[in-house]
Design a protein around this motif. Structure first.
Motif, PDB file in Angstrom:
ATOM      1  N   LEU A   1       0.826  -1.207   0.000  1.00 56.79           N
ATOM      2  CA  LEU A   1       0.000   0.000   0.000  1.00 56.79           C
ATOM      3  C   LEU A   1       0.857   1.253   0.000  1.00 56.79           C
ATOM      4  N   PRO A   2       0.287   2.359  -0.463  1.00 56.03           N
ATOM      5  CA  PRO A   2       1.080   3.592  -0.486  1.00 56.03           C
ATOM      6  C   PRO A   2       1.510   4.005   0.912  1.00 56.03           C
ATOM      7  N   GLY A   3       2.736   4.412   1.059  1.00 54.42           N
ATOM      8  CA  GLY A   3       3.222   4.880   2.348  1.00 54.42           C
ATOM      9  C   GLY A   3       3.415   3.779   3.366  1.00 54.42           C
ATOM     10  N   GLU A   4       3.387   2.533   2.928  1.00 46.62           N
ATOM     11  CA  GLU A   4       3.519   1.424   3.854  1.00 46.62           C
ATOM     12  C   GLU A   4       4.994   1.060   4.045  1.00 46.62           C
ATOM     13  N   VAL A   5       5.299   0.595   5.241  1.00 43.02           N
ATOM     14  CA  VAL A   5       6.619   0.003   5.462  1.00 43.02           C
ATOM     15  C   VAL A   5       6.389  -1.502   5.461  1.00 43.02           C
ATOM     16  N   PHE A   6       6.829  -2.149   4.407  1.00 43.96           N
ATOM     17  CA  PHE A   6       6.531  -3.560   4.194  1.00 43.96           C
ATOM     18  C   PHE A   6       7.790  -4.388   4.410  1.00 43.96           C
ATOM     19  N   GLY A   7       7.699  -5.338   5.311  1.00 44.15           N
ATOM     20  CA  GLY A   7       8.858  -6.179   5.586  1.00 44.15           C
ATOM     21  C   GLY A   7       8.884  -7.373   4.660  1.00 44.15           C
ATOM     22  N   TRP A   8      10.041  -7.649   4.099  1.00 47.37           N
ATOM     23  CA  TRP A   8      10.190  -8.760   3.161  1.00 47.37           C
ATOM     24  C   TRP A   8      11.189  -9.714   3.802  1.00 47.37           C
ATOM     25  N   LEU A   9      10.665 -10.780   4.407  1.00 46.68           N
ATOM     26  CA  LEU A   9      11.499 -11.594   5.276  1.00 46.68           C
ATOM     27  C   LEU A   9      11.642 -13.015   4.768  1.00 46.68           C
TER      28      LEU A   9
ATOM     29  N   GLY B   1       4.973   9.709   2.855  1.00 50.71           N
ATOM     30  CA  GLY B   1       4.280   9.053   1.747  1.00 50.71           C
ATOM     31  C   GLY B   1       5.125   8.098   0.925  1.00 50.71           C
ATOM     32  N   THR B   2       6.387   7.951   1.264  1.00 46.11           N
ATOM     33  CA  THR B   2       7.218   7.009   0.511  1.00 46.11           C
ATOM     34  C   THR B   2       6.840   5.579   0.875  1.00 46.11           C
ATOM     35  N   THR B   3       6.723   4.750  -0.133  1.00 49.09           N
ATOM     36  CA  THR B   3       6.440   3.335   0.096  1.00 49.09           C
ATOM     37  C   THR B   3       7.761   2.599   0.231  1.00 49.09           C
ATOM     38  N   ILE B   4       7.858   1.792   1.280  1.00 49.21           N
ATOM     39  CA  ILE B   4       9.163   1.177   1.554  1.00 49.21           C
ATOM     40  C   ILE B   4       9.043  -0.331   1.688  1.00 49.21           C
ATOM     41  N   LEU B   5       9.877  -1.045   0.960  1.00 43.10           N
ATOM     42  CA  LEU B   5      10.004  -2.486   1.154  1.00 43.10           C
ATOM     43  C   LEU B   5      11.384  -2.722   1.745  1.00 43.10           C
ATOM     44  N   VAL B   6      11.406  -3.374   2.889  1.00 42.28           N
ATOM     45  CA  VAL B   6      12.696  -3.558   3.562  1.00 42.28           C
ATOM     46  C   VAL B   6      12.889  -5.014   3.974  1.00 42.28           C
TER      47      VAL B   6
ATOM     48  N   ASP C   1      13.157  -7.335  15.874  1.00 41.45           N
ATOM     49  CA  ASP C   1      12.503  -6.127  16.383  1.00 41.45           C
ATOM     50  C   ASP C   1      12.219  -5.171  15.231  1.00 41.45           C
ATOM     51  N   GLU C   2      13.085  -5.169  14.228  1.00 43.80           N
ATOM     52  CA  GLU C   2      12.820  -4.318  13.073  1.00 43.80           C
ATOM     53  C   GLU C   2      11.639  -4.848  12.278  1.00 43.80           C
ATOM     54  N   ALA C   3      11.537  -6.182  12.194  1.00 42.58           N
ATOM     55  CA  ALA C   3      10.390  -6.753  11.482  1.00 42.58           C
ATOM     56  C   ALA C   3       9.090  -6.311  12.138  1.00 42.58           C
ATOM     57  N   GLU C   4       9.102  -6.219  13.473  1.00 42.03           N
ATOM     58  CA  GLU C   4       7.901  -5.777  14.179  1.00 42.03           C
ATOM     59  C   GLU C   4       7.522  -4.359  13.809  1.00 42.03           C
ATOM     60  N   LEU C   5       8.513  -3.595  13.371  1.00 43.92           N
ATOM     61  CA  LEU C   5       8.250  -2.204  13.038  1.00 43.92           C
ATOM     62  C   LEU C   5       7.582  -2.053  11.679  1.00 43.92           C
ATOM     63  N   CYS C   6       7.504  -3.127  10.938  1.00 43.38           N
ATOM     64  CA  CYS C   6       6.864  -3.035   9.638  1.00 43.38           C
ATOM     65  C   CYS C   6       5.356  -3.108   9.823  1.00 43.38           C
TER      66      CYS C   6
ATOM     67  N   VAL D   1       4.184  -7.708   6.920  1.00 41.70           N
ATOM     68  CA  VAL D   1       5.364  -8.444   6.464  1.00 41.70           C
ATOM     69  C   VAL D   1       4.948  -9.585   5.556  1.00 41.70           C
ATOM     70  N   GLY D   2       5.828  -9.903   4.627  1.00 41.79           N
ATOM     71  CA  GLY D   2       5.639 -11.085   3.784  1.00 41.79           C
ATOM     72  C   GLY D   2       6.806 -12.011   4.061  1.00 41.79           C
ATOM     73  N   PHE D   3       6.502 -13.265   4.238  1.00 39.33           N
ATOM     74  CA  PHE D   3       7.558 -14.205   4.553  1.00 39.33           C
ATOM     75  C   PHE D   3       7.709 -15.195   3.408  1.00 39.33           C
ATOM     76  N   ILE D   4       8.884 -15.231   2.855  1.00 47.41           N
ATOM     77  CA  ILE D   4       9.124 -16.094   1.708  1.00 47.41           C
ATOM     78  C   ILE D   4      10.107 -17.182   2.097  1.00 47.41           C
ATOM     79  N   ASN D   5       9.801 -18.398   1.735  1.00 52.01           N
ATOM     80  CA  ASN D   5      10.697 -19.496   2.047  1.00 52.01           C
ATOM     81  C   ASN D   5      10.720 -20.461   0.872  1.00 52.01           C
ATOM     82  N   GLN D   6      11.912 -20.821   0.449  1.00 49.84           N
ATOM     83  CA  GLN D   6      12.068 -21.706  -0.693  1.00 49.84           C
ATOM     84  C   GLN D   6      11.280 -21.206  -1.896  1.00 49.84           C
TER      85      GLN D   6
END
Lengths: 339, 383, 320
Positions: A43-51, A200-205, A211-216, A219-224
């Motif tokens: 989403l716009p302005g979201e901090v999205f965790g990519w784990l 308003g910046t959209t961020i994927l991190v 603890d940083e993941a909690e700040l997102c 989060v999306g969790f990718i495995n294999q």
């Protein structure tokens, strides 16, 4: 499990309303599928965790979003642009900070900012202003004329972030931006990230710090190569946690872990997972109420002092370990292969 | 388009700043062309004058003396030795003491009067430029002298002598023999020097780069923390380069001799031994570069400087004898100068230690110096 | 020096010549590591952890004080030290074109281990490290975590009594980090190693017997993890507020709140008395209509202690 945007959802939102969209995104390297039908949107302005573990496909996905590699299948959209066919236009609005991000060591901090600013097309006036903004944002006042080679780790990270956003991108991809940075600098860095998101910046991190993941926000969790979970941290803790988490404090964590793992193997106690977090142990059992006392008893019977044992809300790491276990297959083949 | 120009400018600016910060490279960018300019202007000369010459006067009469004067006055030849016979002249050329031998046979005066004067000119064929210049010079001197004689005769004689003079031969002819390289094949001249040059390039580049590269990538620290002694680490770096150089030399030599038919007159074991000394001294040069250069790029550039100096000042292509003193001194500092003489001596002239001992000793001294440098340079710490 | 002290420094000093002035990277550091101990050196970026380690090993020149390993002086007896220690540099790189097995043999040869013994030692270490199936893989093509494990194996091939590690798990994912530390722990159990490790990860610091906190070249704390945590006064409570910034502003001014820290979406507060203050905080939050969850007292971890101690030192330095 994967968060597929429904057709109706798409219809409701106009083109480009989602800054980042991926649908059935796939990437194959010969026989090996690095990214397997991954679908998500940010989403716009979201901090999205990519784990996810190393080799799971995190960086490959980002590279596809950046237009650096071509997907084998599926569709992508970044700010309404197609990264494959409209790469350069899209890149003008996207920032990227990677682990391998090379700041030029023989330039000063200011010169690095200047360089990237010019490369991204800022005119002189805009650049001069932006330079000062970034120096201030990154806390580099007093250091801006130092050679980058002489800046220590945390400052380099901040400078790298500054250079990645010099052109005021609307979407930013940060790949492990705080790896190895000390606790205080990390928090300051995330302050910067939040400040950007608020504007308003959209961020994927991507990050390995829980603890940083909690700040997102989500989060999306990718495995294999597969997206196994997506949602807010709280949602994931509720839907993806198999069992409940006991936290144990003991002066002999290594010994305790060994005993607990034995109990797990022998199934003398229904332990799902034993993990060491610093000097604390997390044990996952079907029910905390039922098994807190038995676990304690088992340890104390082996002469282990248990200073504290308590039922806690799972951390995201607990969730992921649980999720990974749920997935078919044990060892991650991707781990053995260099990224 | 405008954006593209802007980006281009930004990239250019960055590259420029990076170069400007790299003081050493910057120095080389300006120093190098200047050096080249002055070298070519002053040091390098394609025609040779003042060729060291040995003269044998077996007549010892006025004519022969006059002829010798003509030779001396031409400026092309520096008569440094007066010898007794052809054999001695050959020895002197073998030893490299002279490049040219002028042999005047007995009864020169009478022969000249009969119009059958004959002078033997011996040229050192292992030195291409000397040969060209020497040959041309000798020919022109002789012709001029002959012409003078003819003019004299015409002035003193009558009309019949004029006719004779115009239709006949000049009274003095030269019989030129180019030693070692009778067809004046360029390859025979170039190949030995080329071998020397290639060996130097390989050895110096490898030694300099291997050390600088390790310093740059950070593996140095990891190795320093082991019991490995710095000397061991340095030697280990140098040996593969040494082997490559030897293999290359063997390869080029084999092809040169067997395919191109370049003669190999001398003792191959001697060459092998002296080559090893040369290689070691090349490593010393590489080590010096590695101590000075901070990055691989700088090392690369310093190596290029050395190569350029080697090409110009060691006598590989351009003759040393005509160079001004200061360039000769610089040339004397480069080990390759001595090795070029050695390898030419062995391959083309087939000479042995009797003539090569001085150069061999110098090579030995350089090799010893290289080892000393290696010992000093090897540090057991990072700073 | 008693025999069971393996690393010892006294007022160790190291200077660097900067562009305009001299920087003191290591400022009078005194520390001690005993046999079988794991000593963790922690500190903010650029504090001097790597430099200290290098001076101890004799990789950098010492400018003042003393430093020794197993009784051998860092400047004088460099080779004796190197024969008896293992080391993983921060920017370590193993020769990438050599296979796992070749790398092990290389280091074994450098340490002068006889060929007969090499085979079994190497096999054993590879098994411990989980690298047995990868013996013919070029080191450059291993994953990050496995490279570190290989580096560890190579540094231990000669059964050193001490191993010094400079941020060995930097940039490696948590699973591999755990595996690395498990491996280290197992090897320590087997061989009785003393371990000196610089680390930016506080969870690794927790597992050390002793921790040294270095700040701007000075050792501002040296104790067991428990001891260091006790250096921070007060009790620690945590909770997760629904409105983060508002809650933070609210508690920062309140009486009895000694320090406010963040951890992810949670607030960590050092308070002087648990009962009273906790109630006060709950009331204040309710009054401001800020919901919260999971409020409980927790044991401080190294991370909280680190943040607190460094902040205090910063404040103290600025005060001067």
């Amino acid at each position: 499990m994967a968060d597929k945007p429904l057709a109706s959802e798409y219809a409701a939102r106009p083109e480009g309303a989602y800054p980042v969209i991926a649908e059935d995104l796939t990437k194959r390297f010969g026989e090996f599928t690095a990214v397997d039908r991954v679908s998500f949107h940010i989403l716009p302005g979201e901090v999205f965790g990519w784990l996810g573990p190393n080799g799971a496909g995190k960086t490959t996905t980002i590279r596809m979003l950046l237009g650096l590699i071509r997907p084998s299948a599926g569709t992508l959209g970044v700010l309404g642009f197609d990264p494959v066919t409209q790469t350069k236009i899209m890149q003008a609005h996207v920032g990227y900070m990677s682990q391998l991000f090379t700041l030029y060591n023989d330039l000063t901090a200011r010169e690095n900012i200047h360089f990237y600013g010019r490369v991204y097309g800022l005119n002189r006036k805009a650049l001069a202003q932006r330079q000062d903004e970034i120096i201030q944002m990154a806390g580099l006042e007093g250091r801006e004329d130092m050679l980058t080679a002489n800046l220590s780790g945390g400052w380099k990270q901040r400078l790298a972030l500054g250079c990645a956003i010099v052109h005021n991108p609307r979407v930013v991809f940060l790949d492990e931006p705080t790896a190895g940075v000390d606790a205080i600098s990390r928090r300051e860095f995330w302050g910067l990230i939040y400040a950007m998101a608020n504007k308003g910046t959209t961020i994927l991190v991507t990050t390995h710090y829980m603890d940083e993941a909690e700040l997102c926000q989500r989060v999306g969790f990718i495995n294999q190569g597969r997206l196994v979970a997506i949602g807010t941290p709280d949602e994931l803790k509720q839907t993806h946690m198999r069992g409940q988490v006991l936290e144990i404090d003991t002066p002999e964590p290594d010994h305790a872990v060994r005993l607990l793992k034995e109990a797990q193997t022998k199934q003398s106690l229904p332990i799902d997972e034993v993990a060491l977090y610093g000097a604390q142990i997390h044990v996952v059992v079907p029910s905390a109420d039922e098994f807190l006392k038995p676990v304690r008893a088992m340890l104390e019977s082996e002469a282990i002092v248990v200073s504290n044992i308590v039922w806690i809300t799972p951390t995201l790491e607990d969730v992921f370990i649980s999720t990974v276990q749920n997935q078919a297959g044990q060892a991650t083949p991707g781990k053995e292969i260099k990224n | 388009m405008a954006k593209s120009l802007q980006r281009l400018r930004a990239l250019i600016y960055k590259e420029t700043v990076q170069i400007l910060r790299d003081r050493r490279t910057l120095l080389l960018f300006f120093a190098l062309p200047l050096v080249e300019l002055f070298l070519f202007a002053y040091a390098v000369s394609l025609t040779v004058t003042h060729l060291p010459t040995a003269v044998v006067d077996q007549s010892l009469d006025t004519r022969s003396r006059n002829f010798i004067h003509a030779v001396v006055n031409s400026g092309n030849f520096d008569v440094t030795l007066m010898l007794q016979n052809e054999q001695q002249v050959r020895q002197a050329i073998d030893a490299g003491t002279v490049k040219v031998g002028v042999i005047i046979p007995p009864n020169f005066e009478r022969q000249v009067l009969l119009g059958k004067g004959d002078v033997l000119i011996l040229l050192d064929g292992s030195d291409s430029f000397s040969v060209q210049s020497g040959y041309t010079a000798a020919l022109s001197i002789t012709q001029k002298y002959s012409l003078d004689l003819t003019t004299e005769k015409v002035q003193s004689g009558g009309a019949s002598t004029v006719l004779n003079a115009l239709t006949g031969q000049l009274p003095i002819t030269t019989n030129t023999r180019v030693l070692y390289n009778p067809d004046i094949t360029d390859l025979i001249f170039i190949l030995p020097g080329l071998i020397a040059l290639i060996m130097q390039i390989i050895v110096v580049t490898n030694s300099a780069m291997a050390i600088v590269r390790e310093r740059e990538t950070g593996t140095l620290e990891q190795l320093l923390a082991t019991p490995a002694r710095p000397a061991e680490m340095v030697i280990a770096k140098l040996i593969p380069g040494m082997l490559v150089a030897i293999l290359d030399m063997t390869m080029i030599l084999a092809i040169g001799v067997f395919w191109f038919q370049v003669p190999f007159q001398g003792n191959i074991m001697l060459l092998a031994g002296l080559s090893i000394l040369f290689i070691i001294s090349g490593m010393g040069l590489g080590l010096v570069i590695s101590a000075v250069a901070k990055t691989q790029r700088q090392a690369q550039q310093l190596t290029s400087v050395i190569q350029l100096l080697a090409m110009l000042l060691t006598g590989f292509l351009y003759p040393r004898t005509t160079m001004p003193l200061w360039t000769q001194i610089i040339g004397n500092l480069i080990p390759m100068t001595y090795f070029v003489r050695v390898i030419r001596g062995i391959m083309t002239k087939g000479v042995g230690m009797t003539f090569l001992w001085k150069d061999s000793l110098t090579l030995f001294a350089y090799a010893a110096l290289a080892l000393a440098i290696a010992a000093v340079i090897s540090k057991k710490r990072l700073d | 020096m008693p025999i069971d002290v393996v690393i010892s420094t006294q007022a160790l000093v190291k200077h660097f010549k900067g562009q305009r002035k001299i920087v003191t990277a290591v400022d009078s550091v005194t520390l001690e590591v005993k046999r079988g101990e794991t000593f963790g050196l922690i500190g903010p970026d650029g504090a001097g952890k790597s430099t200290t380690t290098r001076v101890i090993l004799g990789l950098l020149r010492r400018d003042g004080g003393t430093s020794s390993v197993l009784g051998y002086d860092s400047m004088r007896d460099v080779y004796e030290i190197r024969e008896r220690t293992g080391y993983i540099a921060q920017q370590f790189t193993l020769p990438a074109d050599m296979t796992v097995l070749e790398n092990m043999r290389f280091f074994a040869d450098l340490h002068g281990i006889p060929h007969k013994l090499q085979k079994s030692s190497i096999a054993e270490l590879l098994k411990f490290a989980g690298l047995t199936e990868f013996t013919s893989r070029p080191a450059g093509r291993l994953s990050g975590g496995m490279k570190k494990k290989l580096a560890l194996a190579c540094s231990l091939i000669h059964r050193p009594q001490v191993v010094l590690l400079d941020e060995p798990t930097l940039g490696v994912d948590p699973v591999s980090r755990r595996e690395f530390w498990n491996l280290l722990g197992n090897l320590r159990a087997e061989q009785g190693l003393a371990i000196f490790v610089c680390t930016p990860y506080m969870d690794e610091a927790e597992r050390c017997n002793k921790v040294g906190l270095i700040y701007k070249g000075r050792l501002i704390a040296q104790d067991t993890p428990a001891g260091i945590k006790k250096m921070v006064p007060g009790h620690l409570i945590e909770f997760k507020p629904a409105k983060f910034e508002a809650a933070r502003k609210l508690v920062t001014g309140m009486p009895g709140i000694l320090e406010v820290q963040t951890y992810g979406a949670m607030l960590h507060l050092y308070i002087d008395e648990t009962e009273r203050r906790q109630k006060q905080i709950e009331e204040a939050l309710s009054a401001q209509d800020i919901a919260w969850s999971g409020m409980r007292g927790i044991e401080p971890r190294m991370e909280e202690a680190f943040i607190s101690l460094v902040r205090r030192q910063e404040a103290a330095d600025h005060g001067r």
